[in-house]
Write an enzyme that holds these catalytic residues in place. Structure first.
Site, PDB file in Angstrom:
ATOM      1  N   GLY A  37      39.094  25.541  11.314  1.00 51.23           N
ATOM      2  CA  GLY A  37      38.920  24.156  11.739  1.00 51.23           C
ATOM      3  C   GLY A  37      37.497  23.745  12.053  1.00 51.23           C
ATOM      4  N   ASN A  39      35.547  22.331  10.020  1.00 49.08           N
ATOM      5  CA  ASN A  39      35.386  20.987   9.436  1.00 49.08           C
ATOM      6  C   ASN A  39      36.069  19.920  10.280  1.00 49.08           C
ATOM      7  OD1 ASN A  39      33.854  20.942   6.773  1.00 49.08           O
ATOM      8  ND2 ASN A  39      35.159  22.741   6.529  1.00 49.08           N
ATOM      9  N   MET A 115      45.302  24.633   2.997  1.00 46.26           N
ATOM     10  CA  MET A 115      45.443  25.608   1.919  1.00 46.26           C
ATOM     11  C   MET A 115      46.810  25.529   1.228  1.00 46.26           C
ATOM     12  SD  MET A 115      42.551  26.886   1.755  1.00 46.26           S
ATOM     13  CE  MET A 115      41.066  27.234   2.672  1.00 46.26           C
ATOM     14  N   ARG A 116      47.333  24.334   1.096  1.00 48.36           N
ATOM     15  CA  ARG A 116      48.592  24.140   0.368  1.00 48.36           C
ATOM     16  C   ARG A 116      48.381  23.103  -0.727  1.00 48.36           C
ATOM     17  NH1 ARG A 116      51.552  28.124   1.312  1.00 48.36           N
ATOM     18  NH2 ARG A 116      53.283  26.969   0.370  1.00 48.36           N
ATOM     19  N   ASN A 132      39.708  15.465   0.336  1.00 49.03           N
ATOM     20  CA  ASN A 132      39.690  16.928   0.485  1.00 49.03           C
ATOM     21  C   ASN A 132      38.253  17.431   0.458  1.00 49.03           C
ATOM     22  OD1 ASN A 132      40.774  19.629   0.488  1.00 49.03           O
ATOM     23  ND2 ASN A 132      40.292  19.768  -1.687  1.00 49.03           N
ATOM     24  N   HIS A 134      36.120  20.924  -0.609  1.00 50.40           N
ATOM     25  CA  HIS A 134      36.299  22.153  -1.385  1.00 50.40           C
ATOM     26  C   HIS A 134      34.956  22.885  -1.465  1.00 50.40           C
ATOM     27  CE1 HIS A 134      38.121  24.818  -4.312  1.00 50.40           C
ATOM     28  NE2 HIS A 134      37.028  24.695  -5.041  1.00 50.40           N
TER      29      HIS A 134
HETATM   30  C1  GAR Z   1      36.255  25.268   4.041  1.00 54.63           C
HETATM   31  O1  GAR Z   1      35.185  26.014   3.543  1.00 54.63           O
HETATM   32  C2  GAR Z   1      36.863  24.418   2.959  1.00 54.63           C
HETATM   33  O2  GAR Z   1      35.944  23.992   2.009  1.00 54.63           O
HETATM   34  C3  GAR Z   1      37.847  25.367   2.358  1.00 54.63           C
HETATM   35  O3  GAR Z   1      38.401  26.047   3.455  1.00 54.63           O
HETATM   36  C4  GAR Z   1      37.405  26.173   4.466  1.00 54.63           C
HETATM   37  C5  GAR Z   1      38.005  25.765   5.781  1.00 54.63           C
HETATM   38  O4  GAR Z   1      37.123  26.035   6.816  1.00 54.63           O
HETATM   39  N1  GAR Z   1      38.846  24.670   1.609  1.00 54.63           N
HETATM   40  C6  GAR Z   1      39.387  25.147   0.500  1.00 54.63           C
HETATM   41  O5  GAR Z   1      39.097  26.216   0.019  1.00 54.63           O
HETATM   42  C7  GAR Z   1      40.422  24.230  -0.131  1.00 54.63           C
HETATM   43  N2  GAR Z   1      40.727  24.655  -1.444  1.00 54.63           N
HETATM   44  P1  GAR Z   1      37.369  25.466   8.277  1.00 54.63           P
HETATM   45  O6  GAR Z   1      38.789  25.818   8.662  1.00 54.63           O
HETATM   46  O7  GAR Z   1      36.389  26.182   9.132  1.00 54.63           O
HETATM   47  O8  GAR Z   1      37.154  23.981   8.250  1.00 54.63           O
END
Ligand code: GAR
Length: 213
Positions: A37, A39, A115-116, A132, A134
């Protein structure tokens, strides 16, 4: 609005926006997250610093032990567990997510490390308003383990992308991207840490930008 390329923390970022834009009223956000989390926290921080005119109405998380839950508690943002394991079909999960967001008055949905794979049910609930983040420069390295994919491919630059969500995974309209160089001794962890610095910078800006598109 400034659509020039610029550098932030030594990363090439496009497009950049000058300030908090001219949002008439706060964006009503719902955040979806599966893990740490950081982000989510970058959004909360940007709002607190008045860099993003928005309110996070609710967090939805799908893993009971996800660290994002305690981050939401710290910010006094409601955190609702909707565990995908309780739903036989992706559509049923997304229906529950849409209903919960509607209850909380959400208008924009931010997938911040969700992640779904999502379905048309979510997209129909918030047409053109699902965003989103990525960890790659899309359209390169879609799907899971994007950081590892970039390292395995031997590219010298990767980064992150904020985009509108469409049914095809990691394929919707691109809102904002930042580039991050890959260093010779990078591991998935070291590279991901530098990519995340950029994620935290562009995600709040991209949310504001999306509202102006
Ligand atoms: C982030 O790096 C995001 O870009 C990635 O998961 C991480 C979550 O980090 N998302 C994906 O890979 C989606 N396909 P966080 O929980 O610290 O925000």
């Amino acid at each position: 609005m400034n659509y020039q390329l610029s550098t932030i923390n030594n990363a090439l970022v496009s497009p950049t926006i000058s300030t908090n834009l001219q949002l008439d009223k706060p964006l009503q956000l719902g955040v979806m997250a599966s893990g740490s989390g950081t982000n989510f926290e970058s959004i909360a921080n940007a709002i607190a610093k008045k860099e993003l005119n928005a309110q996070v109405k609710v967090l939805i998380y799908n893993n009971p032990n996800a660290k994002v839950k305690s981050r939401a508690e710290k910010w006094q943002i409601p955190a609702i567990l909707i565990d995908h394991r309780d739903y036989k079909k992706r559509e049923a999960l997304d229906r529950q997510i849409v209903n919960t967001f509607k209850e909380y008055g959400v208008e924009w949905v931010i997938m911040a490390g969700w992640m779904r794979i999502v379905t048309q049910v979510l997209l129909d609930g918030f047409p053109d308003r699902v965003i989103n983040i990525h960890p790659s420069i899309l359209p390169s390295f879609k799907g899971i383990r994007a950081i590892e994919q970039a390292l395995a491919a031997g590219v010298k630059i990767t980064g992150c992308t904020v985009h509108k969500v469409s049914l095809a995974v990691d394929s919707g309209e691109i809102i904002m991207q930042a580039a991050v160089p890959i260093l010779p001794n990078d591991t998935p962890d070291t590279l991901h840490a530098r990519v995340q610095v950029q994620e935290h910078l562009i995600l709040p800006q991209a949310i504001a930008l999306a509202a102006q598109m």
